[in-house]
Design a protein around this motif. Structure first.
Motif, PDB file in Angstrom:
ATOM      1  N   ALA A   5       1.191  -1.346  -0.084  1.00 48.04           N
ATOM      2  CA  ALA A   5       0.000  -0.052  -0.149  1.00 48.04           C
ATOM      3  C   ALA A   5       0.806   1.337  -0.208  1.00 48.04           C
ATOM      4  O   ALA A   5       1.558   1.295   0.574  1.00 48.04           O
ATOM      5  CB  ALA A   5      -1.181  -0.086   1.477  1.00 48.04           C
ATOM      6  N   ASN A   6       0.865   2.334  -1.061  1.00 47.90           N
ATOM      7  CA  ASN A   6       1.762   3.493  -1.372  1.00 47.90           C
ATOM      8  C   ASN A   6       3.317   3.379  -1.252  1.00 47.90           C
ATOM      9  O   ASN A   6       4.202   3.891  -0.598  1.00 47.90           O
ATOM     10  CB  ASN A   6       1.363   4.575   0.111  1.00 47.90           C
ATOM     11  CG  ASN A   6       1.955   5.970  -0.012  1.00 47.90           C
ATOM     12  OD1 ASN A   6       2.012   5.910  -1.253  1.00 47.90           O
ATOM     13  ND2 ASN A   6       2.146   6.795   1.023  1.00 47.90           N
ATOM     14  N   GLY A   7       3.527   1.804  -2.185  1.00 57.80           N
ATOM     15  CA  GLY A   7       4.791   1.290  -2.271  1.00 57.80           C
ATOM     16  C   GLY A   7       5.179   0.604  -0.635  1.00 57.80           C
ATOM     17  O   GLY A   7       6.628   0.510  -0.691  1.00 57.80           O
ATOM     18  N   LEU A   8       4.383   0.401   0.109  1.00 56.73           N
ATOM     19  CA  LEU A   8       5.095   0.262   1.601  1.00 56.73           C
ATOM     20  C   LEU A   8       4.351  -1.580   1.595  1.00 56.73           C
ATOM     21  O   LEU A   8       3.237  -1.890   1.450  1.00 56.73           O
ATOM     22  CB  LEU A   8       4.510   1.022   2.845  1.00 56.73           C
ATOM     23  CG  LEU A   8       5.301   2.407   2.458  1.00 56.73           C
ATOM     24  CD1 LEU A   8       4.645   3.645   3.388  1.00 56.73           C
ATOM     25  CD2 LEU A   8       6.740   2.567   3.269  1.00 56.73           C
ATOM     26  N   GLN A   9       5.300  -1.718   2.864  1.00 58.04           N
ATOM     27  CA  GLN A   9       4.398  -3.328   3.435  1.00 58.04           C
ATOM     28  C   GLN A   9       3.159  -3.520   4.730  1.00 58.04           C
ATOM     29  O   GLN A   9       4.191  -2.656   5.902  1.00 58.04           O
ATOM     30  CB  GLN A   9       5.689  -4.208   3.933  1.00 58.04           C
ATOM     31  CG  GLN A   9       6.062  -4.547   2.085  1.00 58.04           C
ATOM     32  CD  GLN A   9       4.961  -5.772   1.348  1.00 58.04           C
ATOM     33  OE1 GLN A   9       4.754  -6.533   1.477  1.00 58.04           O
ATOM     34  NE2 GLN A   9       5.238  -5.033   0.489  1.00 58.04           N
ATOM     35  N   ILE A  10       2.152  -3.178   4.517  1.00 54.43           N
ATOM     36  CA  ILE A  10       1.041  -2.532   5.423  1.00 54.43           C
ATOM     37  C   ILE A  10       0.802  -4.122   5.943  1.00 54.43           C
ATOM     38  O   ILE A  10      -0.247  -4.769   5.226  1.00 54.43           O
ATOM     39  CB  ILE A  10      -0.135  -1.952   4.952  1.00 54.43           C
ATOM     40  CG1 ILE A  10       1.148  -0.268   4.670  1.00 54.43           C
ATOM     41  CG2 ILE A  10      -0.675  -1.531   6.121  1.00 54.43           C
ATOM     42  CD1 ILE A  10       1.367   0.050   5.927  1.00 54.43           C
ATOM     43  N   LEU A  61       2.950  -4.633  12.038  1.00 53.13           N
ATOM     44  CA  LEU A  61       3.305  -5.859  11.843  1.00 53.13           C
ATOM     45  C   LEU A  61       3.894  -5.348  10.417  1.00 53.13           C
ATOM     46  O   LEU A  61       4.766  -5.483   9.509  1.00 53.13           O
ATOM     47  CB  LEU A  61       3.030  -6.488  11.687  1.00 53.13           C
ATOM     48  CG  LEU A  61       2.876  -7.730  12.837  1.00 53.13           C
ATOM     49  CD1 LEU A  61       1.640  -9.209  12.560  1.00 53.13           C
ATOM     50  CD2 LEU A  61       3.694  -7.416  13.815  1.00 53.13           C
ATOM     51  N   SER A  62       3.726  -3.700  10.326  1.00 52.70           N
ATOM     52  CA  SER A  62       3.889  -2.336   9.268  1.00 52.70           C
ATOM     53  C   SER A  62       5.056  -2.298   8.969  1.00 52.70           C
ATOM     54  O   SER A  62       6.350  -2.344   9.786  1.00 52.70           O
ATOM     55  CB  SER A  62       2.854  -1.827   8.704  1.00 52.70           C
ATOM     56  OG  SER A  62       1.475  -1.894   8.723  1.00 52.70           O
ATOM     57  N   GLN A  63       5.518  -1.992   8.099  1.00 50.42           N
ATOM     58  CA  GLN A  63       6.737  -1.571   7.705  1.00 50.42           C
ATOM     59  C   GLN A  63       7.651  -0.390   8.149  1.00 50.42           C
ATOM     60  O   GLN A  63       6.857   1.259   8.409  1.00 50.42           O
ATOM     61  CB  GLN A  63       6.778  -1.072   5.666  1.00 50.42           C
ATOM     62  CG  GLN A  63       8.647  -0.861   5.595  1.00 50.42           C
ATOM     63  CD  GLN A  63       8.066  -0.911   4.380  1.00 50.42           C
ATOM     64  OE1 GLN A  63       7.456  -1.667   3.393  1.00 50.42           O
ATOM     65  NE2 GLN A  63       9.256   0.610   3.167  1.00 50.42           N
ATOM     66  N   GLY A  64       8.788  -0.327   8.970  1.00 48.27           N
ATOM     67  CA  GLY A  64       9.068   0.323   9.769  1.00 48.27           C
ATOM     68  C   GLY A  64       9.918   1.585   8.924  1.00 48.27           C
ATOM     69  O   GLY A  64      10.680   1.905   7.785  1.00 48.27           O
TER      70      GLY A  64
END
Length: 299
Positions: A5-10, A61-64
């Motif tokens: 999502a929006n280039g991130l792992q969510i 657990l989403s991208q930091g």
């Protein structure tokens, strides 16, 4: 499950099945998707909705964003008080785009957007910037972010500035319980055992204090939201606890006053938390509101 999502792992939780109207739940500062109690999700599912929750970026657990550092929270607080721009690794509008990205990843064209605290701020931005994706907006225990609004009670601010006595799980849980005791719903108190069980589960799932700090700076940097709230044209419900010691009820009232045609409801005995009784009250407001919006917009 993870989505891009929006280039991130969510990290996303999707409950209730396709073919139903969707409720997207956006959680607050430093809080994971599990902070939306399962009982609350079940009440909305039982009312006929598909419920989507996600961990905001930098939490759970989403991208930091540990590569971005945490900045100097004390100095940025001083800058904010002086009316200077707060510097942050990302913005609430970036987080808004993450939420839109979650809808995109799941193939959901439109949803009822429900946000709590910082999640309410993100939900407000979503309704203002992407109205075509929003069936309705529900802002819970949140704020417009306007300068001059009252802040947390003095004892809450002092506790927020206090550090845990140590870094063990037991010490971190005990520290968090002290804060929750100050902001809890006085009419619906929970036992230390109940709070400890929830906190321990959340901490073992993920513990990312640096992410919380970066999110806090993103809130401080979000200084133009009061000006964009009047753009919101979607049906809006603002819910706020009358006993909120962290985000006083005046903040919710100000949000409602800035959003054209919105409805404000103060909830007696509710603080800044989601005990089971409060969840039932919220669900009993949200479900009929969302259903009424859907019924009105059916051809």
């Amino acid at each position: 499950m993870k989505v891009t999502a929006n280039g991130l792992q969510i990290e996303v939780d999707d409950t209730g099945g396709e073919g139903r109207p969707v409720v997207l739940l956006i959680m607050g500062l430093g809080m994971q998707l599990v902070a939306w109690p399962n009982g609350f999700v079940r009440q909305l599912v039982d009312a006929g909705f598909r419920v989507v929750r996600h961990d905001n970026r930098d939490i759970g657990l989403s991208q930091g964003f540990d590569h971005a550092g945490t900045g100097n929270i004390v100095w940025e607080t001083v800058r904010h008080r002086l009316g200077l721009k707060v510097r942050s690794a990302y913005t609430l509008q970036d987080m808004t785009q993450d939420s839109i990205g979650v809808l995109d990843a799941l193939g959901i064209p439109k949803a009822h957007i429900v946000g709590a605290s910082m999640g309410g701020m993100i939900a407000q931005r979503l309704a203002a910037s992407a109205p075509q994706r929003v069936a309705s907006l529900v802002s819970i225990m949140s704020s417009s972010g306007a300068r001059g609004l009252p802040g947390p009670r003095r004892e809450v601010t002092a506790m927020l500035m206090r550090r845990p006595l140590g870094r063990s799980e037991a010490e971190l849980v005990a520290h968090s319980i002290k804060l929750l005791r100050l902001i809890q719903s006085p009419a619906y108190p929970q036992t230390d055992e109940e709070l400890a069980e929830r906190l321990t589960f959340s901490m073992r799932r993920s513990y990312r204090p640096a992410g919380l700090m970066r999110q806090m700076l993103a809130i401080g940097a979000d200084d133009d939201r009061p000006q964009i709230l009047p753009r919101i044209q979607r049906p809006t419900l603002v819910l706020h606890g009358e006993a909120d010691a962290l985000v006083p009820i005046a903040c919710g009232k100000d949000s409602a006053e800035r959003i054209p045609g919105s409805t404000f409801i103060g909830i007696p005995g509710m603080g800044h938390d989601l005990p089971p009784q409060v969840c039932t009250i919220l669900a009993n407001h949200i479900a009929p509101f969302a259903h009424a919006v859907d019924a009105k917009e059916k051809p």
